[in-house]
Design a protein around this motif. Structure first.
Motif, PDB file in Angstrom:
ATOM      1  N   ARG A   1      14.173  -1.799  10.291  1.00 10.14           N
ATOM      2  CA  ARG A   1      14.761  -2.334   9.052  1.00 10.14           C
ATOM      3  C   ARG A   1      14.948  -1.186   8.067  1.00 10.14           C
ATOM      4  NH1 ARG A   1      13.412  -8.102   8.013  1.00 10.14           N
ATOM      5  NH2 ARG A   1      12.522  -8.966   9.911  1.00 10.14           N
ATOM      6  N   ALA A   2      15.393  -1.505   6.844  1.00 16.68           N
ATOM      7  CA  ALA A   2      15.656  -0.455   5.848  1.00 16.68           C
ATOM      8  C   ALA A   2      14.382   0.300   5.472  1.00 16.68           C
ATOM      9  CB  ALA A   2      16.280  -1.089   4.617  1.00 16.68           C
ATOM     10  N   GLN A   3      13.256  -0.431   5.468  1.00 16.60           N
ATOM     11  CA  GLN A   3      11.979   0.203   5.150  1.00 16.60           C
ATOM     12  C   GLN A   3      10.973  -0.126   6.230  1.00 16.60           C
ATOM     13  OE1 GLN A   3      11.050  -1.561   1.283  1.00 16.60           O
ATOM     14  NE2 GLN A   3      11.409   0.460   0.430  1.00 16.60           N
ATOM     15  N   VAL A   4      10.274   0.880   6.706  1.00 14.68           N
ATOM     16  CA  VAL A   4       9.203   0.635   7.684  1.00 14.68           C
ATOM     17  C   VAL A   4       7.910   1.193   7.095  1.00 14.68           C
ATOM     18  CG1 VAL A   4       8.337   1.169   9.983  1.00 14.68           C
ATOM     19  CG2 VAL A   4      10.752   0.647   9.673  1.00 14.68           C
ATOM     20  N   PHE A   5       6.930   0.308   6.935  1.00 15.67           N
ATOM     21  CA  PHE A   5       5.611   0.702   6.416  1.00 15.67           C
ATOM     22  C   PHE A   5       4.656   0.819   7.596  1.00 15.67           C
ATOM     23  CE2 PHE A   5       5.651   0.232   1.772  1.00 15.67           C
ATOM     24  CZ  PHE A   5       6.904  -0.344   1.585  1.00 15.67           C
ATOM     25  N   LEU A   6       3.990   1.970   7.692  1.00  7.47           N
ATOM     26  CA  LEU A   6       3.033   2.185   8.773  1.00  7.47           C
ATOM     27  C   LEU A   6       1.653   2.318   8.138  1.00  7.47           C
ATOM     28  CD1 LEU A   6       5.202   4.891  10.563  1.00  7.47           C
ATOM     29  CD2 LEU A   6       5.081   2.459  11.140  1.00  7.47           C
ATOM     30  N   TRP A   7       0.766   1.387   8.463  1.00  2.00           N
ATOM     31  CA  TRP A   7      -0.568   1.361   7.846  1.00  2.00           C
ATOM     32  C   TRP A   7      -1.588   1.739   8.920  1.00  2.00           C
ATOM     33  CZ3 TRP A   7      -0.787  -0.348   2.682  1.00  2.00           C
ATOM     34  CH2 TRP A   7       0.322  -1.053   2.208  1.00  2.00           C
ATOM     35  N   GLY A   8      -2.335   2.834   8.702  1.00  2.00           N
ATOM     36  CA  GLY A   8      -3.281   3.236   9.738  1.00  2.00           C
ATOM     37  C   GLY A   8      -4.556   3.813   9.173  1.00  2.00           C
ATOM     38  N   VAL A   9      -5.609   3.714   9.984  1.00  2.00           N
ATOM     39  CA  VAL A   9      -6.878   4.372   9.655  1.00  2.00           C
ATOM     40  C   VAL A   9      -7.364   5.085  10.913  1.00  2.00           C
ATOM     41  CG1 VAL A   9      -9.332   3.937   9.187  1.00  2.00           C
ATOM     42  CG2 VAL A   9      -7.616   2.881   7.737  1.00  2.00           C
TER      43      VAL A   9
ATOM     44  N   THR B   1     -10.713  -3.839  11.407  1.00  2.00           N
ATOM     45  CA  THR B   1     -10.484  -5.175  10.835  1.00  2.00           C
ATOM     46  C   THR B   1     -10.282  -5.132   9.327  1.00  2.00           C
ATOM     47  OG1 THR B   1     -11.952  -5.964  12.534  1.00  2.00           O
ATOM     48  CG2 THR B   1     -11.434  -7.526  10.818  1.00  2.00           C
ATOM     49  N   GLY B   2     -11.054  -4.279   8.621  1.00  2.00           N
ATOM     50  CA  GLY B   2     -10.958  -4.199   7.157  1.00  2.00           C
ATOM     51  C   GLY B   2      -9.547  -3.852   6.716  1.00  2.00           C
ATOM     52  N   LEU B   3      -8.937  -2.892   7.399  1.00  2.00           N
ATOM     53  CA  LEU B   3      -7.566  -2.488   7.054  1.00  2.00           C
ATOM     54  C   LEU B   3      -6.610  -3.654   7.312  1.00  2.00           C
ATOM     55  CD1 LEU B   3      -5.432  -0.092   6.541  1.00  2.00           C
ATOM     56  CD2 LEU B   3      -5.131  -0.224   9.005  1.00  2.00           C
TER      57      LEU B   3
ATOM     58  N   ASP C   1      -7.891  -0.854   0.411  1.00  2.00           N
ATOM     59  CA  ASP C   1      -8.358  -2.237   0.265  1.00  2.00           C
ATOM     60  C   ASP C   1      -7.198  -3.123  -0.237  1.00  2.00           C
ATOM     61  OD1 ASP C   1      -8.050  -1.696  -2.406  1.00  2.00           O
ATOM     62  OD2 ASP C   1     -10.180  -1.429  -2.813  1.00  2.00           O
ATOM     63  N   GLN C   2      -7.505  -4.390  -0.468  1.00  2.00           N
ATOM     64  CA  GLN C   2      -6.447  -5.355  -0.849  1.00  2.00           C
ATOM     65  C   GLN C   2      -5.693  -4.906  -2.099  1.00  2.00           C
ATOM     66  OE1 GLN C   2      -8.422  -9.087  -1.403  1.00  2.00           O
ATOM     67  NE2 GLN C   2      -8.907  -9.316   0.751  1.00  2.00           N
ATOM     68  N   THR C   3      -6.470  -4.488  -3.128  1.00  2.00           N
ATOM     69  CA  THR C   3      -5.831  -4.138  -4.397  1.00  2.00           C
ATOM     70  C   THR C   3      -4.947  -2.914  -4.237  1.00  2.00           C
ATOM     71  OG1 THR C   3      -7.881  -4.867  -5.362  1.00  2.00           O
ATOM     72  CG2 THR C   3      -6.364  -3.743  -6.839  1.00  2.00           C
ATOM     73  N   LYS C   4      -5.476  -1.905  -3.507  1.00  2.00           N
ATOM     74  CA  LYS C   4      -4.692  -0.674  -3.370  1.00  2.00           C
ATOM     75  C   LYS C   4      -3.460  -0.922  -2.497  1.00  2.00           C
ATOM     76  CE  LYS C   4      -8.472   2.519  -4.217  1.00  2.00           C
ATOM     77  NZ  LYS C   4      -9.797   2.372  -3.630  1.00  2.00           N
ATOM     78  N   ALA C   5      -3.612  -1.751  -1.479  1.00  2.11           N
ATOM     79  CA  ALA C   5      -2.455  -2.065  -0.626  1.00  2.11           C
ATOM     80  C   ALA C   5      -1.380  -2.772  -1.459  1.00  2.11           C
ATOM     81  CB  ALA C   5      -2.884  -2.936   0.544  1.00  2.11           C
ATOM     82  N   LEU C   6      -1.825  -3.691  -2.298  1.00  3.91           N
ATOM     83  CA  LEU C   6      -0.888  -4.431  -3.157  1.00  3.91           C
ATOM     84  C   LEU C   6      -0.185  -3.482  -4.133  1.00  3.91           C
ATOM     85  CD1 LEU C   6      -0.094  -7.373  -3.452  1.00  3.91           C
ATOM     86  CD2 LEU C   6      -1.944  -7.675  -5.085  1.00  3.91           C
ATOM     87  N   ASN C   7      -0.966  -2.553  -4.720  1.00  4.63           N
ATOM     88  CA  ASN C   7      -0.376  -1.581  -5.655  1.00  4.63           C
ATOM     89  C   ASN C   7       0.701  -0.757  -4.970  1.00  4.63           C
ATOM     90  OD1 ASN C   7      -2.071  -2.437  -7.590  1.00  4.63           O
ATOM     91  ND2 ASN C   7      -3.511  -0.725  -7.432  1.00  4.63           N
ATOM     92  N   ILE C   8       0.399  -0.319  -3.747  1.00  9.97           N
ATOM     93  CA  ILE C   8       1.358   0.526  -3.013  1.00  9.97           C
ATOM     94  C   ILE C   8       2.627  -0.267  -2.749  1.00  9.97           C
ATOM     95  CG2 ILE C   8       1.765   1.564  -0.732  1.00  9.97           C
ATOM     96  CD1 ILE C   8      -0.564   3.104  -1.134  1.00  9.97           C
TER      97      ILE C   8
END
Ligand code: FAD
Ligand code: FES
Length: 343
Positions: A107-115, A216-218, A191-198
């Motif tokens: 898609r136009a934007q791809v978000f990759l979230w990893g730890v 699991t936390g991520l 965390d939830q708040t930082k993910a939401l901010n991003i």
């Protein structure tokens, strides 16, 4: 089970506890794969066969060789065996590429979230999209303890130099204090708040997809943030490296004797409460086929002929299975007369 033999041509140290194995593509029977898929490695250690999947860290249209990146797991049998014994020139038996954590039409934007080691499929997807899709903006949100434990830091920085507009990276570090020298870092966990901010800072979320790979936390934090912003489930992709079992799901499970038929032979098997039928069979020396052990690949599929069983820990809906079909890596007997056939 179709297998191939690959030759190790390089063993690269990534961090203190992580290495990359680089394999030569065979000249004739090439391994075909998509960015984000995994390669399953097969070993015989002290007489027992062990099978483990590792996501490709290479990208098919970018890298000539095949690469997988392995982090040591404390007391882990195969990860430590690879770190301690595998050298250049070794041959390793592998299965064909598998997995649905892929991004074929970005898609136009791809978000990759990893730890941590969850970066492996994400770096593969990043490289592939950046090299092939001119319209897509890639965001990598990546959590680690500090710089030293960050796998692929060099590769990520190179990609940022080559694609300064298209590739945005947010590094989260739990063991580093922010100072004048590292203002680009974000302190703490994703965390939830930082993910939401991003998401609020970066996203036009209607035409975005999200790939999550990590503990699991991520997973829970990002899913929560995405749900808050009404992102649709079909825009979210998750890769699990381990099966998460909720103890509550074992309420009606007891240790049972199970009968199974495999390659025209009947076996009697004690399945101890908490262990899956696959784990119990492997412990008893019955070499059933398997790969992911997370209920994703279907290599361990069997048909239950009699008795009651239940699958525990499946992270994805599996509406492709027939009523009597079960994935033995997640299957636990509920009654005493379970008889099953491995297809
Ligand atoms: C689709 C998929 C892709 C994967 N890709 C990668 C990859 O790119 N790089 C990589 O390093 N690993 C990856 N893994 C994990 C890998 O397959 C092995 O599970 C891991 O190397 C541990 O195997 P082991 O034999 O050393 O540990 P085992 O002897 O199987 O396990 C020892 C103990 O560690 C726990 N454990 C197992 N794996 C993990 C883990 N990843 N984190 C924390 N605890 C764990 C087990 O529950 C067990 O209690 C992937 C797994 C899947 C399902
Ligand atoms: S081993 Fe992959 S679904 Fe069971």
């Amino acid at each position: 089970m179709v297998t191939y033999t690959l030759k190790v041509i390089e063993v690269r140290t990534e961090t203190e506890d992580t290495i990359t194995l680089c394999f030569k593509q065979p000249a004739l029977r090439k391994i075909k794969y998509l960015a984000g898929q995994y390669l399953t490695l097969i070993f015989r250690i002290n007489g027992r066969r062990y099978i483990r999947p590792y996501s490709f860290s290479s990208a098919p249209l970018v890298d000539t060789g095949l690469e997988v990146t392995i982090k040591r797991v404390p007391n882990g049998i195969v990860s430590n065996h690879i770190h301690d014994t595998i050298t250049i020139g070794d041959s390793i038996e592998v299965m064909q590429a598998m997995g649905d954590f892929v991004c074929e039409t970005p898609r136009a934007q791809v978000f990759l979230w990893g730890v941590g080691s969850g970066i492996t499929p994400l770096i593969s997807i990043s490289k592939q999209i950046l090299a092939t899709s001119h319209k897509t903006q890639v965001y990598l949100i990546y959590g680690n303890r500090n710089h030293e434990s960050t796998i692929f830091l060099d590769q990520i920085e190179n990609l940022q130099k080559v694609y300064p507009e298209k590739f945005v990276v947010k590094h989260f570090h739990t063991k580093m204090k922010i100072n004048q020298n590292n203002l680009g870092l974000i302190e703490g966990r994703i965390d939830q708040t930082k993910a939401l901010n991003i998401l609020q800072e970066l996203g036009h979320l209607e035409d975005a997809s999200h790939y999550i790979c990590g503990p699991t936390g991520l997973k829970e934090s990002v899913k929560f943030a995405l749900k808050t912003l009404d992102v649709m489930p079909n825009q979210i992709f998750i890769e699990d490296f381990v099966l998460i079992k909720d103890p509550k799901d074992f309420e009606h499970v007891k240790t049972q004797n199970v009968k199974l038929k495999f390659e025209d032979q009947d076996y009697n098997l004690e399945v101890i409460k908490g262990k899956s039928i696959l784990e119990s069979a492997l412990d008893a020396g019955i070499e059933l086929p398997y790969s992911c052990q997370t209920g994703n690949c279907s290599t361990c599929k069997a048909t239950i002929i009699t008795g009651g069983s239940k699958m525990i820990g499946l992270s994805k809906e599996r509406d492709d299975l027939l009523e009597a079909e079960y994935l033995l890596c997640c299957t636990h007997p509920l009654t005493e007369n379970v008889y099953l056939e491995v297809n």
